[in-house]
Write a protein that holds these residues in place. Structure first.
Motif, PDB file in Angstrom:
ATOM      1  N   LEU A 119       0.744  -1.135   0.146  1.00  0.00           N
ATOM      2  CA  LEU A 119       0.006   0.075   0.184  1.00  0.00           C
ATOM      3  C   LEU A 119       0.787   1.137   0.169  1.00  0.00           C
ATOM      4  N   MET A 120       0.383   2.334  -0.500  1.00  0.00           N
ATOM      5  CA  MET A 120       1.237   3.591  -0.655  1.00  0.00           C
ATOM      6  C   MET A 120       0.644   4.658  -0.272  1.00  0.00           C
ATOM      7  N   GLY A 121       0.951   5.399   0.632  1.00  0.00           N
ATOM      8  CA  GLY A 121       0.294   6.672   1.433  1.00  0.00           C
ATOM      9  C   GLY A 121      -0.074   7.827   0.639  1.00  0.00           C
ATOM     10  N   ASP A 122       0.402   8.078  -0.464  1.00  0.00           N
ATOM     11  CA  ASP A 122      -0.016   9.140  -1.281  1.00  0.00           C
ATOM     12  C   ASP A 122      -1.224   8.764  -2.191  1.00  0.00           C
ATOM     13  N   LEU A 123      -1.493   7.483  -2.414  1.00  0.00           N
ATOM     14  CA  LEU A 123      -2.767   6.937  -3.221  1.00  0.00           C
ATOM     15  C   LEU A 123      -3.867   6.912  -2.242  1.00  0.00           C
ATOM     16  N   THR A 124      -5.147   7.045  -2.866  1.00  0.00           N
ATOM     17  CA  THR A 124      -6.413   6.720  -1.797  1.00  0.00           C
ATOM     18  C   THR A 124      -6.531   5.481  -1.629  1.00  0.00           C
ATOM     19  N   GLY A 125      -7.366   5.268  -0.538  1.00  0.00           N
ATOM     20  CA  GLY A 125      -7.598   4.023  -0.129  1.00  0.00           C
ATOM     21  C   GLY A 125      -8.299   3.437  -1.524  1.00  0.00           C
ATOM     22  N   VAL A 127      -6.818  -0.496  -2.519  1.00  0.00           N
ATOM     23  CA  VAL A 127      -7.537  -1.640  -2.619  1.00  0.00           C
ATOM     24  C   VAL A 127      -7.226  -2.438  -3.812  1.00  0.00           C
ATOM     25  N   ILE A 128      -7.086  -1.717  -5.242  1.00  0.00           N
ATOM     26  CA  ILE A 128      -6.913  -2.175  -6.273  1.00  0.00           C
ATOM     27  C   ILE A 128      -5.491  -2.779  -6.369  1.00  0.00           C
ATOM     28  N   LEU A 129      -4.484  -2.050  -5.985  1.00  0.00           N
ATOM     29  CA  LEU A 129      -3.175  -2.205  -5.915  1.00  0.00           C
ATOM     30  C   LEU A 129      -2.778  -3.600  -5.120  1.00  0.00           C
ATOM     31  N   GLY A 130      -3.321  -3.392  -4.009  1.00  0.00           N
ATOM     32  CA  GLY A 130      -3.183  -4.461  -2.957  1.00  0.00           C
ATOM     33  C   GLY A 130      -3.820  -5.938  -3.306  1.00  0.00           C
ATOM     34  N   GLY A 131      -4.839  -5.785  -4.057  1.00  0.00           N
ATOM     35  CA  GLY A 131      -5.495  -6.978  -4.568  1.00  0.00           C
ATOM     36  C   GLY A 131      -4.754  -7.590  -5.597  1.00  0.00           C
ATOM     37  N   ARG A 191      -2.139   8.437   3.597  1.00  0.00           N
ATOM     38  CA  ARG A 191      -1.323   8.932   4.504  1.00  0.00           C
ATOM     39  C   ARG A 191      -2.373   9.833   5.600  1.00  0.00           C
ATOM     40  N   THR A 192      -3.778  10.122   5.179  1.00  0.00           N
ATOM     41  CA  THR A 192      -4.234  10.836   6.016  1.00  0.00           C
ATOM     42  C   THR A 192      -4.854  10.010   7.190  1.00  0.00           C
ATOM     43  N   TYR A 193      -4.875   8.632   6.853  1.00  0.00           N
ATOM     44  CA  TYR A 193      -5.512   7.497   8.006  1.00  0.00           C
ATOM     45  C   TYR A 193      -4.631   7.329   9.136  1.00  0.00           C
ATOM     46  N   SER A 194      -5.637   7.079  10.202  1.00  0.00           N
ATOM     47  CA  SER A 194      -4.805   6.718  11.605  1.00  0.00           C
ATOM     48  C   SER A 194      -4.045   5.454  11.116  1.00  0.00           C
ATOM     49  N   LEU A 209      -7.438  -1.762   6.772  1.00  0.00           N
ATOM     50  CA  LEU A 209      -7.812  -1.847   5.436  1.00  0.00           C
ATOM     51  C   LEU A 209      -6.842  -2.880   4.986  1.00  0.00           C
ATOM     52  N   ARG A 210      -5.640  -2.846   5.479  1.00  0.00           N
ATOM     53  CA  ARG A 210      -4.725  -4.187   4.995  1.00  0.00           C
ATOM     54  C   ARG A 210      -5.253  -5.206   5.350  1.00  0.00           C
ATOM     55  N   PHE A 211      -5.691  -5.605   6.625  1.00  0.00           N
ATOM     56  CA  PHE A 211      -6.603  -6.764   6.964  1.00  0.00           C
ATOM     57  C   PHE A 211      -7.702  -7.242   5.944  1.00  0.00           C
ATOM     58  N   SER A 212      -8.609  -6.155   5.733  1.00  0.00           N
ATOM     59  CA  SER A 212      -9.524  -6.439   4.794  1.00  0.00           C
ATOM     60  C   SER A 212      -9.089  -6.731   3.575  1.00  0.00           C
ATOM     61  N   ILE A 213      -8.126  -6.108   2.874  1.00  0.00           N
ATOM     62  CA  ILE A 213      -7.563  -6.654   1.574  1.00  0.00           C
ATOM     63  C   ILE A 213      -7.117  -8.097   1.427  1.00  0.00           C
ATOM     64  N   ALA A 214      -6.270  -8.362   2.680  1.00  0.00           N
ATOM     65  CA  ALA A 214      -5.528  -9.639   2.640  1.00  0.00           C
ATOM     66  C   ALA A 214      -6.516 -10.943   2.917  1.00  0.00           C
ATOM     67  N   ALA A 215      -7.687 -10.234   3.768  1.00  0.00           N
ATOM     68  CA  ALA A 215      -8.936 -11.431   4.139  1.00  0.00           C
ATOM     69  C   ALA A 215      -9.588 -11.707   2.836  1.00  0.00           C
ATOM     70  N   ALA A 216      -9.515 -10.828   1.807  1.00  0.00           N
ATOM     71  CA  ALA A 216     -10.395 -11.102   0.659  1.00  0.00           C
ATOM     72  C   ALA A 216     -10.249 -12.202  -0.084  1.00  0.00           C
ATOM     73  N   LYS A 217      -8.942 -12.558  -0.091  1.00  0.00           N
ATOM     74  CA  LYS A 217      -8.450 -13.907  -0.749  1.00  0.00           C
ATOM     75  C   LYS A 217      -8.187 -14.948   0.142  1.00  0.00           C
TER      76      LYS A 217
END
Length: 256
Positions: A108-114, A118-122, A157-160, A167-175
């Motif tokens: 995941l990349m801080g400068d990109l939107t969530g 999601v797309i890149l992580g998937g 980068r605006t996320y806590s 979000l990382r867990f949610s992406i990983a758990a989708a597969k």
């Protein structure tokens, strides 16, 4: 009697040693540096850390294994070694398929939107664009990051730190994963997110996966895992049923 279960990870007498560099440049000029190299003296400000010391274990399909221990005990280092990110100094790691370390495989990349993440992580985890599109809304809903606003359209980068971990867990758990390695990701959400996470881990196990979970929350370990491994100062102190290992670990800490 031989164990008839299918092994997914075998860690055989693994030692992990890495170098820690000082925060500032070494003092002295180039001539003195060359002299140290030629005389094979150590570089100032560099020390070796023996993070994992002779750890052996076997994990099987369908297991959820918790890793517990004090800070610096080697838990995260062991996960990175199983994932193939840190080579062992001695010993071997054998895995069935490619283990997925949560938050690393989903680059995941801080400068990109969530949304873009999601797309890149998937994609990084091997999902097709069609699969990502089909699961996109479920990933966002599972993470809960849009519960209080349209955060999925904002840069990460605006996320806590908690939002990013969810979000990382949610992406990983989708597969589905043959081996999923989770480092502290489940301690960042509210009770509802933790319940969703536990249910998803149970589903992954039922799909013949193996889950390793590092957490400083002993209750998370006992509620999520059936087995626990206790590391202390890089050595394996105990390996057994989660409730028994956690109870012994708490007694140990109570005596310190």
């Amino acid at each position: 009697m031989a164990d008839s279960r299918t092994p997914t990870v075998v860690v055989d007498d693994v030692h992990v040693i890495y170098k820690v560099h000082g925060t500032g440049p070494a003092k002295g000029n180039a001539t003195s540096a060359l002299g140290r190299i030629l005389s094979r003296r150590g570089t100032p400000g560099v020390r070796e850390v023996h993070a994992v010391k002779g750890v052996s274990l076997v994990a099987h399909r369908g297991e959820a294994i918790g890793l517990i221990g004090s800070n610096g005990s080697g838990k995260s280092t062991l996960l990175k070694t199983i994932a193939g990110l840190l080579p062992p100094h001695r010993g071997r790691v054998y895995t069935h398929g490619q283990p997925s370390l949560l938050g690393v495989n989903a680059a995941l990349m801080g400068d990109l939107t969530g949304e873009r993440n999601v797309i890149l992580g998937g994609l990084a985890m091997g999902m097709s664009r069609t699969e990502i599109q089909e699961r996109y809304q479920d990933i966002v809903d599972f993470s809960g990051i849009n519960d209080k606003g349209d955060f999925i359209s904002l840069p990460m980068r605006t996320y806590s730190s908690g939002m990013g971990a969810r979000l990382r867990f949610s992406i990983a758990a989708a597969k589905s994963h043959e081996v999923l390695l989770i480092d502290e990701a489940l301690s960042t959400g509210d009770a509802a997110f933790q319940r969703r996470s536990k249910r998803r881990i149970d589903e992954l196990r039922e799909q013949a996966g193996t889950v390793f979970l590092v957490s400083h929350s002993n209750s998370t370990i006992t509620e999520t895992c059936d087995r626990a491994i206790w590391l202390e100062a890089g050595t394996l102190r105990m390996d057994g049923p989660a409730k028994e290992v956690v109870a012994e670990y708490e007694r140990y800490n109570g005596k310190k």
